[in-house]
Design a protein around this motif. Structure first.
Motif, short mmCIF file in Angstrom:
data_model
loop_
_atom_site.label_atom_id
_atom_site.label_comp_id
_atom_site.label_asym_id
_atom_site.label_seq_id
_atom_site.Cartn_x
_atom_site.Cartn_y
_atom_site.Cartn_z
N LEU A 133 0.83 -1.20 0.00
CA LEU A 133 0.00 0.00 0.00
C LEU A 133 0.86 1.25 0.00
O LEU A 133 0.54 2.25 -0.66
N LEU A 134 1.98 1.21 0.73
CA LEU A 134 2.89 2.35 0.78
C LEU A 134 3.50 2.60 -0.60
O LEU A 134 3.61 3.76 -1.04
N VAL A 135 3.88 1.55 -1.31
CA VAL A 135 4.41 1.70 -2.67
C VAL A 135 3.35 2.31 -3.58
O VAL A 135 3.63 3.22 -4.36
N GLU A 136 2.12 1.83 -3.44
CA GLU A 136 1.01 2.36 -4.25
C GLU A 136 0.78 3.84 -3.95
O GLU A 136 0.56 4.65 -4.86
N ALA A 137 0.87 4.21 -2.68
CA ALA A 137 0.69 5.61 -2.29
C ALA A 137 1.80 6.47 -2.88
O ALA A 137 1.54 7.59 -3.36
N GLU A 138 3.03 6.00 -2.84
CA GLU A 138 4.15 6.76 -3.39
C GLU A 138 3.99 6.96 -4.89
O GLU A 138 4.30 8.03 -5.42
N GLU A 139 3.50 5.94 -5.60
CA GLU A 139 3.26 6.07 -7.04
C GLU A 139 2.16 7.09 -7.32
O GLU A 139 2.28 7.92 -8.23
N ALA A 140 1.09 7.05 -6.52
CA ALA A 140 0.00 8.01 -6.69
C ALA A 140 0.49 9.43 -6.39
O ALA A 140 0.11 10.38 -7.08
N LEU A 141 1.32 9.58 -5.37
CA LEU A 141 1.86 10.90 -5.03
C LEU A 141 2.77 11.44 -6.13
O LEU A 141 2.76 12.63 -6.43
N GLU A 142 3.54 10.58 -6.75
CA GLU A 142 4.40 11.01 -7.86
C GLU A 142 3.54 11.46 -9.05
O GLU A 142 3.84 12.47 -9.69
N ALA A 143 2.48 10.72 -9.34
CA ALA A 143 1.56 11.13 -10.42
C ALA A 143 0.89 12.45 -10.07
O ALA A 143 0.74 13.33 -10.93
N LEU A 144 0.54 12.62 -8.80
CA LEU A 144 -0.08 13.86 -8.34
C LEU A 144 0.89 15.03 -8.49
O LEU A 144 0.50 16.11 -8.95
N ARG A 145 2.16 14.82 -8.15
CA ARG A 145 3.17 15.88 -8.28
C ARG A 145 3.26 16.33 -9.74
O ARG A 145 3.27 17.53 -10.03
N GLY A 146 3.31 15.40 -10.66
CA GLY A 146 3.39 15.75 -12.08
C GLY A 146 2.16 16.49 -12.57
O GLY A 146 2.26 17.49 -13.30
N LEU A 147 1.00 16.03 -12.15
CA LEU A 147 -0.25 16.67 -12.56
C LEU A 147 -0.37 18.08 -11.99
O LEU A 147 -0.73 19.02 -12.70
N ILE A 148 -0.02 18.25 -10.72
CA ILE A 148 -0.07 19.58 -10.11
C ILE A 148 0.89 20.53 -10.81
O ILE A 148 0.57 21.69 -11.06
N GLY A 149 2.07 20.04 -11.16
CA GLY A 149 3.03 20.87 -11.89
C GLY A 149 2.48 21.34 -13.22
O GLY A 149 2.62 22.52 -13.59
N ARG A 150 1.82 20.44 -13.94
CA ARG A 150 1.23 20.81 -15.23
C ARG A 150 0.07 21.79 -15.06
O ARG A 150 -0.08 22.74 -15.84
N ILE A 151 -0.74 21.58 -14.04
CA ILE A 151 -1.86 22.49 -13.77
C ILE A 151 -1.32 23.87 -13.43
O ILE A 151 -1.79 24.89 -13.96
N ASN A 152 -0.31 23.92 -12.57
CA ASN A 152 0.26 25.21 -12.17
C ASN A 152 0.90 25.93 -13.36
O ASN A 152 0.78 27.15 -13.50
N ALA A 153 1.60 25.19 -14.21
CA ALA A 153 2.22 25.79 -15.39
C ALA A 153 1.14 26.35 -16.32
O ALA A 153 1.29 27.45 -16.87
#
Length: 153
Positions: free
Chosen positions: A43-63
């Motif tokens: 579950l922790l690995v899954e959460a880290e993957e989701a957080l990495e996807a979230l980081r990328g998406l937030i970066g694109r939204i902010n840009a």
């Protein structure tokens, strides 16, 4: 992908991370002789993957928000900041009007002192209504832009 779709995806990812957090916490410890319902490490690995996807998406939204020109409202980032401030302003004005209108002029007993309003209630309510209208109009322009502009790569 439209900006609005990216915002929905961001919200979904944020909910997913919160759900994973709860599941990790629930399964991080277990009683001797029993097995946890789920593998907390997986579950922790899954959460880290989701957080990495979230980081990328937030970066694109902010840009996208920083570059998206909304005309008189400035960039989307400017409009979002203005919307936040309008929400606060409306809240302050509405709360001030409610507090000032409370028990103005009311006495329970003759020995008690009267409560008087320190603020003019009617003008405060007018200002709160005007601010609410501004907020609705700005929010409509923001939502329209969300649905008509693509997310930057």
């Amino acid at each position: 992908m439209r900006l609005a779709e990216a915002l929905t995806a961001r919200a979904d990812l944020q909910r997913r991370v919160e759900q994973l957090r709860a599941r990790i916490t629930a399964n991080a410890r277990y009683q001797e002789g029993e097995e946890p319902a789920e593998d907390a490490s997986a579950l922790l690995v899954e959460a880290e993957e989701a957080l990495e996807a979230l980081r990328g998406l937030i970066g694109r939204i902010n840009a996208t928000n920083a570059r998206l020109d909304l005309g008189v409202d400035g960039t989307m980032t400017d409009a979002l900041a203005a919307r936040d401030v309008l929400r606060w302003k409306h809240s302050v004005l509405a709360d001030a009007a409610a507090a000032a209108s409370g028990t103005a002029g009311f006495r329970q007993m003759r020995s008690e002192l009267r409560q008087l309003s320190a603020l003019p209630v009617a003008p405060l309510r007018v200002r709160a209504d005007e601010t609410a209208r501004e907020l609705r109009e700005l929010d409509n322009r923001i939502q329209q832009a969300n649905w008509t502009h693509d997310l930057e790569e």
